[in-house]
Motif scaffolding. Structure first.
Motif, PDB file in Angstrom:
ATOM      1  N   LEU A 151      -8.123  -9.249  -0.068  1.00 32.89           N
ATOM      2  CA  LEU A 151      -7.531  -8.244   0.037  1.00 32.89           C
ATOM      3  C   LEU A 151      -8.352  -6.916  -1.783  1.00 32.89           C
ATOM      4  CD1 LEU A 151      -5.718  -6.201   0.841  1.00 32.89           C
ATOM      5  CD2 LEU A 151      -4.049  -7.514  -1.621  1.00 32.89           C
ATOM      6  N   VAL A 152      -8.346  -7.618  -2.468  1.00 32.04           N
ATOM      7  CA  VAL A 152      -9.137  -6.894  -3.635  1.00 32.04           C
ATOM      8  C   VAL A 152     -10.490  -6.530  -2.760  1.00 32.04           C
ATOM      9  CG1 VAL A 152      -9.906  -6.459  -5.942  1.00 32.04           C
ATOM     10  CG2 VAL A 152      -8.243  -8.166  -5.550  1.00 32.04           C
ATOM     11  N   PHE A 153     -11.695  -7.451  -2.197  1.00 32.78           N
ATOM     12  CA  PHE A 153     -12.373  -6.936  -1.874  1.00 32.78           C
ATOM     13  C   PHE A 153     -12.360  -5.099  -0.348  1.00 32.78           C
ATOM     14  CE2 PHE A 153     -14.283 -10.215  -4.092  1.00 32.78           C
ATOM     15  CZ  PHE A 153     -15.513  -9.515  -5.100  1.00 32.78           C
ATOM     16  N   THR A 154     -11.562  -5.947   0.083  1.00 32.71           N
ATOM     17  CA  THR A 154     -11.328  -5.476   1.373  1.00 32.71           C
ATOM     18  C   THR A 154     -10.965  -4.048   1.132  1.00 32.71           C
ATOM     19  OG1 THR A 154     -10.410  -7.478   2.552  1.00 32.71           O
ATOM     20  CG2 THR A 154     -10.110  -4.520   3.543  1.00 32.71           C
ATOM     21  N   SER A 155      -9.871  -4.018   0.139  1.00 32.93           N
ATOM     22  CA  SER A 155      -9.881  -2.729  -0.549  1.00 32.93           C
ATOM     23  C   SER A 155     -10.308  -1.662  -1.314  1.00 32.93           C
ATOM     24  CB  SER A 155      -7.985  -2.896  -1.137  1.00 32.93           C
ATOM     25  OG  SER A 155      -7.287  -3.227  -0.997  1.00 32.93           O
ATOM     26  N   TYR A 190      -3.765   1.322   2.317  1.00 36.09           N
ATOM     27  CA  TYR A 190      -2.969   2.752   1.278  1.00 36.09           C
ATOM     28  C   TYR A 190      -1.929   3.176   2.253  1.00 36.09           C
ATOM     29  CZ  TYR A 190      -7.107   1.527  -1.457  1.00 36.09           C
ATOM     30  OH  TYR A 190      -7.989   0.617  -2.207  1.00 36.09           O
ATOM     31  N   LYS A 191      -1.623   3.143   4.013  1.00 34.91           N
ATOM     32  CA  LYS A 191      -0.212   3.864   4.145  1.00 34.91           C
ATOM     33  C   LYS A 191       0.672   2.438   3.766  1.00 34.91           C
ATOM     34  CE  LYS A 191      -3.209   5.720   7.875  1.00 34.91           C
ATOM     35  NZ  LYS A 191      -2.808   6.982   7.379  1.00 34.91           N
ATOM     36  N   PHE A 192       0.589   1.278   3.523  1.00 32.62           N
ATOM     37  CA  PHE A 192       1.496   0.227   3.365  1.00 32.62           C
ATOM     38  C   PHE A 192       2.122  -0.189   1.592  1.00 32.62           C
ATOM     39  CE2 PHE A 192      -0.684  -0.313   7.021  1.00 32.62           C
ATOM     40  CZ  PHE A 192       0.913  -0.022   7.779  1.00 32.62           C
ATOM     41  N   VAL A 193       0.901   0.403   0.715  1.00 31.43           N
ATOM     42  CA  VAL A 193       1.279   0.214  -0.635  1.00 31.43           C
ATOM     43  C   VAL A 193      -0.177   1.769  -1.372  1.00 31.43           C
ATOM     44  CG1 VAL A 193       1.742  -1.620  -0.496  1.00 31.43           C
ATOM     45  CG2 VAL A 193      -0.575  -1.831  -0.831  1.00 31.43           C
ATOM     46  N   ARG A 194       0.248   2.003  -2.496  1.00 30.12           N
ATOM     47  CA  ARG A 194      -0.537   2.677  -2.912  1.00 30.12           C
ATOM     48  C   ARG A 194      -0.749   1.979  -3.865  1.00 30.12           C
ATOM     49  NH1 ARG A 194       5.033   4.567  -4.796  1.00 30.12           N
ATOM     50  NH2 ARG A 194       3.848   4.149  -7.110  1.00 30.12           N
ATOM     51  N   HIS A 195      -1.527   0.652  -4.292  1.00 29.93           N
ATOM     52  CA  HIS A 195      -2.118  -0.037  -4.779  1.00 29.93           C
ATOM     53  C   HIS A 195      -2.381  -1.597  -4.697  1.00 29.93           C
ATOM     54  CE1 HIS A 195      -2.096   3.013  -8.427  1.00 29.93           C
ATOM     55  NE2 HIS A 195      -0.906   3.151  -8.041  1.00 29.93           N
ATOM     56  N   PRO A 196      -2.944  -1.489  -3.449  1.00 37.30           N
ATOM     57  CA  PRO A 196      -3.710  -3.292  -3.016  1.00 37.30           C
ATOM     58  C   PRO A 196      -4.267  -4.125  -3.585  1.00 37.30           C
ATOM     59  CG  PRO A 196      -4.445  -0.358  -1.073  1.00 37.30           C
ATOM     60  CD  PRO A 196      -3.779  -0.281  -2.240  1.00 37.30           C
ATOM     61  N   ILE A 197      -5.713  -2.900  -4.688  1.00 34.14           N
ATOM     62  CA  ILE A 197      -6.604  -3.583  -5.201  1.00 34.14           C
ATOM     63  C   ILE A 197      -5.410  -4.208  -5.931  1.00 34.14           C
ATOM     64  CG2 ILE A 197      -8.427  -3.549  -7.057  1.00 34.14           C
ATOM     65  CD1 ILE A 197      -9.210  -1.251  -5.585  1.00 34.14           C
TER      66      ILE A 197
END
Length: 262
Positions: A151-155, A190-197
């Motif tokens: 998830l970190v890398f994808t974001s 980023y449409k679902f959470v502001r900080h996916p990283i």
């Protein structure tokens, strides 16, 4: 600006515009990115306890109080460097001396070096807080931790991985292309959470089948720092994008996607 500051700024601008500097800056940006890439790969092994010579639970042990103090100092060094150098006020001052095209690469390099120092000097606290005995549940937690790293890398790639880590800036500088002004956008996650990283980091750190005292210290302090970092980052984003970001904050949740995106 004093006369000396003006001379330094003018000299820096002349150097930054030369062909040889553009090429050197490009090589510097690549080197900084490679250091970051090695560091983040080592971080995965360090936290998960796999495939690296020194993990969060190995290394020279020290008395508990000394180990806690050393570890807190190491994490504080990273937190201060990571937060202070990211602030607009610091950048305005810093780019009087560091050419703007390599400012991001320098930030990435310093962050990587502070993390490498943390990995090197980290003192393990091997007391076990919890240990999952069920093999299926243990595998599930390891998989979840790995998913957090994914998830970190994808974001980062969703928003522009290469700009985030400085390569876009030095590449544009090399070919004489101006960086586009920042635009507010909320693609995919980023449409679902502001900080996916940050969400990915939290998942990766907490999903551990064996949680030692050292791992818990690292995870708890890092999670606290993430919330502080979010507050600082969002203050900067409000200054930059104004009501557009304020409305985004009202519409989309910070870390847990419980609000309906519209």
């Amino acid at each position: 600006m004093t006369q000396l500051d003006h001379q330094v700024h003018s000299f820096g601008s002349d150097v930054a515009g030369s062909r040889i500097f553009r090429f050197i800056a490009f090589l510097y940006g690549i080197a900084a990115y490679l250091v970051f890439f090695v560091t983040i790969l080592y971080a995965i092994g360090f936290v998960m306890g796999v495939m690296v010579p020194k993990t969060i639970d190995t290394g020279a042990e020290a008395p508990v109080v000394r180990a806690v103090v050393i570890n807190l100092l190491l994490m504080s060094l990273f937190a201060v460097q990571h937060s202070v150098m990211a602030r607009r006020q610091f950048k305005d001052w810093w780019t009087q001396f560091v050419p703007k095209p390599v400012e991001r690469s320098t930030y990435v390099l310093f962050a990587s070096l502070s993390l490498l120092l943390l990995f090197w000097q980290w003192r393990p606290l091997p007391s076990v807080i919890w240990s999952v005995e069920n093999p299926d549940l243990a595998v599930t937690l390891v998989t979840l931790s790995f998913a957090g790293w994914v998830l970190v890398f994808t974001s980062t790639f969703i928003i522009n991985h290469f700009e985030l880590f400085g390569l876009h800036q030095v590449t544009n500088h090399l070919i004489g292309k101006e960086m586009e002004p920042p635009r507010f956008k909320t693609p995919l996650l980023y449409k679902f959470v502001r900080h996916p990283i940050y969400l990915g980091f939290i998942i990766a750190f907490w999903a551990a089948p064996v949680m030692t005292a050292g791992h818990l210290l690292f995870t708890a302090v890092t999670t606290l720092y993430i919330f502080v970092g979010i507050a600082l980052e969002e203050s900067d984003l409000v200054d930059l994008f104004g009501d557009e970001y304020r409305q985004y904050k009202q519409r989309v949740s910070m870390l847990i996607p419980w609000r309906r995106s519209v």
